[in-house]
Design an enzyme around this catalytic site. Structure first.
Site, PDB file in Angstrom:
ATOM      1  N   LYS A 136      40.948  43.725  31.515  1.00  0.00           N
ATOM      2  CA  LYS A 136      41.462  44.061  30.178  1.00  0.00           C
ATOM      3  C   LYS A 136      40.447  43.648  29.111  1.00  0.00           C
ATOM      4  O   LYS A 136      40.153  44.405  28.183  1.00  0.00           O
ATOM      5  CB  LYS A 136      42.807  43.347  29.932  1.00  0.00           C
ATOM      6  CG  LYS A 136      43.938  43.922  30.776  1.00  0.00           C
ATOM      7  CD  LYS A 136      45.180  43.046  30.814  1.00  0.00           C
ATOM      8  CE  LYS A 136      46.175  43.601  31.839  1.00  0.00           C
ATOM      9  NZ  LYS A 136      47.353  42.766  32.088  1.00  0.00           N
ATOM     10  N   GLN A 179      49.645  37.074  30.231  1.00  0.00           N
ATOM     11  CA  GLN A 179      49.595  37.598  31.597  1.00  0.00           C
ATOM     12  C   GLN A 179      50.704  36.986  32.445  1.00  0.00           C
ATOM     13  O   GLN A 179      50.911  35.777  32.455  1.00  0.00           O
ATOM     14  CB  GLN A 179      48.198  37.292  32.208  1.00  0.00           C
ATOM     15  CG  GLN A 179      47.958  37.909  33.568  1.00  0.00           C
ATOM     16  CD  GLN A 179      47.916  39.442  33.563  1.00  0.00           C
ATOM     17  OE1 GLN A 179      47.588  40.070  32.540  1.00  0.00           O
ATOM     18  NE2 GLN A 179      48.253  40.052  34.685  1.00  0.00           N
ATOM     19  N   ASP A 219      52.206  45.108  25.316  1.00  0.00           N
ATOM     20  CA  ASP A 219      52.756  45.341  26.660  1.00  0.00           C
ATOM     21  C   ASP A 219      54.051  46.159  26.581  1.00  0.00           C
ATOM     22  O   ASP A 219      54.477  46.751  27.552  1.00  0.00           O
ATOM     23  CB  ASP A 219      53.147  43.984  27.289  1.00  0.00           C
ATOM     24  CG  ASP A 219      52.158  43.514  28.343  1.00  0.00           C
ATOM     25  OD1 ASP A 219      51.512  44.362  28.975  1.00  0.00           O
ATOM     26  OD2 ASP A 219      52.050  42.284  28.529  1.00  0.00           O
TER      27      ASP A 219
END
Ligand code: GUN
Length: 300
Positions: free
Chosen positions: A54, A98, A121
């Site tokens: 990412k 994460q 997200d």
């Protein structure tokens, strides 16, 4: 005749190129650079690898990209304070914590502490609610489902009025892709059916699908006779079925298999995504798209 192979690798590269141009234009016009922070707690090797991917992509697109590593034993209070710090930082437009988090931390509490307008997200209940309402309300789309929609649209399949059958009802893929495809508007407006472990005749439903999206986590679940000839088949499954020696590095690497019996299905389908190289490469790209959108919204 064999199916057209939908390359997520190629489509993701194309979208990244578009985003790169957009980021450069935004910087020139308004001086704003999309800022993404990824927070990693502990040293889970899979998480390190995802977060590294990412950050690398964010950097390539010209973002302000920040990697914030925290020790495994960080307290929940300290992690909440860290999230709050980035919520208040105007240079940061996207915050990604994460997952999974260590057991002593309440994941829900952390995810709901993220400012919904920086929740790239799209895991925050406010953003899930916005997605349910649709239209103007919907901001971010969760990354994997957003990637699936792009693959379908960019492969030239008509979604309006199409029979879309989704196999699987997870919060991350099944439920949101069903919501996205049933919205009124371009790239959606489909008639959506969701089948799951409680469904009576999965095969009969799948056979009706003009667009079949499979996210069940069961290798080879969908057989060729379940597929309508000419259908668009999106295989979201990434199942580790063994290991093999990599020809490139000589290291052991996992053997991945999708939820669809690919070799047989490609003789029936009109188009199909491979595993790997289908949906996978799209997820990070859509995270970048959400961060650019968030940065754009901050300018207004
Ligand atoms: N862990 C595995 N996939 C994801 C993801 O898409 N987002 C976050 N935050 N954590 C993950």
């Amino acid at each position: 005749m064999g199916a057209r192979i939908i390359s997520g690798t190629e489509i993701a590269a194309q979208i990244r190129e578009e985003l790169k141009q957009e980021v450069a234009g935004m910087k020139d016009k308004s001086g704003v650079v999309p800022g993404l922070v990824t927070i990693l707690v502990g040293k889970n090797p899979a998480s390190i690898s995802y977060v590294t991917g990412k950050q690398k992509t964010a950097h390539e697109l010209g973002f302000l990209s920040l990697q914030d590593d925290q020790p495994e034993d960080i307290s929940e209070a300290d992690l909440l304070a860290l999230v709050d710090k980035y919520n208040r930082d105007p240079k940061i437009h996207g915050i990604l914590v994460q997952l999974p988090l260590p057991k002593h931390i309440n994941e829900k509490k952390i995810l709901t502490a993220i400012d919904p307008d920086k929740d790239v997200d799209c895991f925050h209940p406010v953003n899930v609610g916005r997605l349910v309402i649709g239209g103007e309300e919907a901001r971010f789309k969760p990354c994997t489902p957003a990637g699936i929609q792009e693959l379908i649209v960019r492969s030239g399949f008509e979604t309006s009025g199409a029979e879309v059958v989704v196999v699987g009802r997870s919060n991350i893929v099944g439920k949101p892709i069903a919501l996205i495809m049933m919205q009124k508007g371009k790239g959606a407006n489909s008639t959506v059916t969701v089948v799951h472990t409680g469904s009576k005749n999965m095969e009969a439903h799948c056979k009706r699908a003009d667009i079949l999206i499979v996210a069940a986590g069961v290798p080879g679940l969908v057989k060729p006779e379940w597929i309508k000839p000419g259908a668009c088949v999106i295989d979201v499954g990434v199942n580790r079925v063994g290991e093999k020696k990599s020809e490139k590095t000589g290291k052991m690497v996992p053997i991945l298999k999708g939820d669809v019996d690919f070799d047989a299905a490609k003789e029936i389908a009109g188009a199909i995504t491979p595993v790997p190289g289908g949906v996978g490469p799209m997820t990070i790209t859509m995270l970048m798209k959400n961060t650019v959108l968030s940065a754009k919204m901050s300018v207004k």
